[in-house]
Design an enzyme around this catalytic site. Structure first.
Site, short mmCIF file in Angstrom:
data_model
loop_
_atom_site.label_atom_id
_atom_site.label_comp_id
_atom_site.label_asym_id
_atom_site.label_seq_id
_atom_site.Cartn_x
_atom_site.Cartn_y
_atom_site.Cartn_z
N ARG A 243 5.80 -8.24 10.27
CA ARG A 243 4.72 -9.10 9.75
C ARG A 243 5.06 -9.67 8.39
NH1 ARG A 243 -0.02 -5.74 9.46
NH2 ARG A 243 -0.20 -6.14 11.67
N CYS B 119 -6.98 -0.97 13.53
CA CYS B 119 -6.04 -0.46 12.52
C CYS B 119 -6.85 -0.01 11.30
CB CYS B 119 -5.04 -1.53 12.11
SG CYS B 119 -3.97 -1.02 10.76
N CYS C 261 1.96 1.62 11.32
CA CYS C 261 2.23 0.34 10.65
C CYS C 261 2.73 0.71 9.26
CB CYS C 261 0.96 -0.49 10.55
SG CYS C 261 1.14 -1.94 9.48
N CYS D 172 -9.96 2.64 -7.35
CA CYS D 172 -9.08 3.64 -6.76
C CYS D 172 -8.42 4.49 -7.85
CB CYS D 172 -8.01 2.95 -5.91
SG CYS D 172 -6.91 4.14 -5.13
N CYS E 166 -1.30 -3.06 -7.69
CA CYS E 166 -2.60 -3.13 -7.02
C CYS E 166 -3.79 -3.44 -7.93
CB CYS E 166 -2.86 -1.81 -6.29
SG CYS E 166 -4.34 -1.94 -5.27
N1 SAM Z 1 -5.32 2.32 -0.29
C1 SAM Z 1 -4.54 2.30 0.92
C2 SAM Z 1 -3.12 2.71 0.60
O1 SAM Z 1 -2.70 2.51 -0.53
O2 SAM Z 1 -2.48 3.19 1.50
C3 SAM Z 1 -4.52 0.94 1.59
C4 SAM Z 1 -4.66 -0.26 0.71
S1 SAM Z 1 -3.56 -1.61 0.92
C5 SAM Z 1 -3.38 -1.91 2.62
C6 SAM Z 1 -2.09 -0.99 0.55
C7 SAM Z 1 -0.90 -1.93 0.73
O3 SAM Z 1 -1.16 -3.31 0.45
C8 SAM Z 1 0.12 -1.49 -0.28
O4 SAM Z 1 0.87 -0.39 0.26
C9 SAM Z 1 0.95 -2.73 -0.47
O5 SAM Z 1 2.04 -2.73 0.43
C10 SAM Z 1 0.01 -3.89 -0.15
N2 SAM Z 1 -0.39 -4.56 -1.40
C11 SAM Z 1 -1.41 -4.20 -2.20
N3 SAM Z 1 -1.45 -5.02 -3.28
C12 SAM Z 1 -0.42 -5.90 -3.15
C13 SAM Z 1 0.07 -6.99 -3.94
N4 SAM Z 1 -0.50 -7.32 -5.11
N5 SAM Z 1 1.14 -7.69 -3.50
C14 SAM Z 1 1.73 -7.36 -2.32
N6 SAM Z 1 1.33 -6.34 -1.53
C15 SAM Z 1 0.26 -5.61 -1.94
FE1 SF4 Z 2 -5.25 2.63 -4.42
FE2 SF4 Z 2 -4.27 0.17 -4.34
FE3 SF4 Z 2 -2.61 2.26 -4.38
FE4 SF4 Z 2 -4.08 1.79 -2.18
S1 SF4 Z 2 -2.47 0.47 -3.02
S2 SF4 Z 2 -3.76 3.77 -3.19
S3 SF4 Z 2 -5.95 0.94 -3.12
S4 SF4 Z 2 -4.04 1.66 -6.01
#
Ligand code: SAM
Ligand code: SF4
Length: 349
Positions: free
Chosen positions: A287, A155, A215, A80, A87
């Site tokens: 959640r 979703c 959500c 990404c 992330c």
């Molecule tokens: N790429 C899309 C975005 O960023 O909108 C969706 C990917 S994912 C569903 C995005 C969410 O997962 C993030 O906004 C965060 O809230 C959650 N998330 C991702 N990595 C995480 C981590 N290491 N610990 C906790 N929550 C995490």
């Molecule tokens: Fe990209 Fe992860 Fe950010 Fe979603 S949460 S935009 S996958 S870097």
């Protein structure tokens, strides 16, 4: 005296005759004008009083022992271009994650069937995108149609969306769109630089106005202050419409990311976050999302007591671990928790 009569009794927001807790909220109303001080006052209540208040509000709108079961599949993983500091899927960090392209529709639907058999009532599909490309939309919409035919709520979480893309998703009958605010507006620049807070709020507004259920939630444990945590809840609870689903993630520190060495969240502070979210957004499904794998059974039980009524089930959460099916089944049996039927959230459109 049954809880029901207690609820009737304590509808009067002055005080609850038995517990003496001065009720701060009237569970019948949904507010969009919460002040920082009000949310802070809830957060600072004695723990038992806060959970009592949250449980009364929760029972006003939900069956207390029902929990909504979602499963989340990564339909496009890694690579990404964004730099969200938590992330593992960001191409900006050395996390060792192998990137993959958008999954074939049939493979996604095969995974969805398995999730349905395992008891999920909502199927969430996430892509490691800043935003989808128009060329991806046909496949994304085919996935939505296929999952809808299975009778599950659908979703998607694909990053930011254009007006046209939102319209396409709404036409296809998408039930929910996830796009998290992730933290307070003030703390946000410490976490992400490639997408602004306003970008996120704009996407949420497009989704809301298109009639798709929202959500949206965030993460606790990224080094934010207690004030930032309240700020995040204030953003969510003061949106024109409360998100129908509010995921509260506990940071899962990912090796190689800027937040990979963050301190663990105080478990009781996390429970307080759930309780304040419950009270501030009484008709939303709250959640416990990422990080549940790191929580003890007791910690999860307290979150349910605080008004959490949704989890991700299935052993993977995008690219992270999630409690195994068997472990969850045992916990839910111990707690007398049963699955919430699809489309039974009181604020669902
Ligand atoms: N790429 C899309 C975005 O960023 O909108 C969706 C990917 S994912 C569903 C995005 C969410 O997962 C993030 O906004 C965060 O809230 C959650 N998330 C991702 N990595 C995480 C981590 N290491 N610990 C906790 N929550 C995490
Ligand atoms: Fe990209 Fe992860 Fe950010 Fe979603 S949460 S935009 S996958 S870097």
């Amino acid at each position: 005296m049954t809880i029901q009569t207690r609820i009737e009794e304590s509808q009067n927001p002055q005080s609850d005759p038995q517990s003496g807790v001065t009720r701060r909220t009237n569970p019948d109303e949904t507010r969009h004008d919460w002040t920082r001080a009000e949310l802070q006052a809830l957060f600072d209540l004695p723990f038992n009083d806060l959970l009592f208040e949250a449980q009364l509000v929760h029972r006003r709108w939900f069956k207390a022992n029902q929990v909504q079961m979602s499963t989340l599949l990564s339909i496009k993983t890694g690579g990404c271009p964004e730099d969200c500091g938590y992330c593992a899927q960001s191409a900006k960090f050395e996390t060792g994650l192998k990137a993959s392209k958008l999954m074939e529709v049939e493979k996604v639907l095969a995974e969805a069937r398995k999730a349905k058999e395992a008891g999920a009532t909502r199927y969430c599909m996430g892509a490691a995108w800043r935003e989808p490309k128009d060329r991806d939309m046909d496949m994304v919409c085919a996935m939505i149609e296929g999952v809808k035919e299975m009778g599950m709520e659908t979703c998607m979480t694909l990053g930011m969306l254009s007006g046209q893309q939102v319209h396409r998703l709404a036409q296809t009958g998408l039930d929910y769109y996830n796009h998290n605010v992730d933290t307070s507006e003030e703390y946000y620049p410490n976490v992400i630089s490639t997408r602004t807070y306003q970008d996120r709020l704009d996407t949420l507004e497009r989704v809301r106005n298109a009639g798709i259920n929202v959500c949206s939630g965030g993460i606790v444990g990224m080094g934010e202050s207690a004030d930032d945590r309240i700020g995040m809840l204030m953003t969510l609870a003061n949106l024109p419409e409360h998100p129908q689903s509010v995921p509260i993630n506990m940071l899962m520190p990912m090796e190689g990311t800027p937040l990979g060495r963050s301190e663990k969240v105080d478990p009781l502070d996390f429970v307080r976050m759930i309780a304040v979210a419950r009270i501030a957004m009484p008709k939303s499904v709250v959640r416990i999302a990422a990080g549940r794998e790191l929580m003890s059974e007791e910690h999860q039980a307290l979150c349910f007591m605080a008004g959490a009524n949704s989890v991700f089930v299935g052993d993977k959460l995008l690219t992270a671990k999630n409690p195994e099916e068997d472990k969850d089944r045992k916990l839910f049996a111990k707690l007398g928790i049963e699955p919430m039927p699809a489309h039974s959230c009181p604020s669902e459109k």
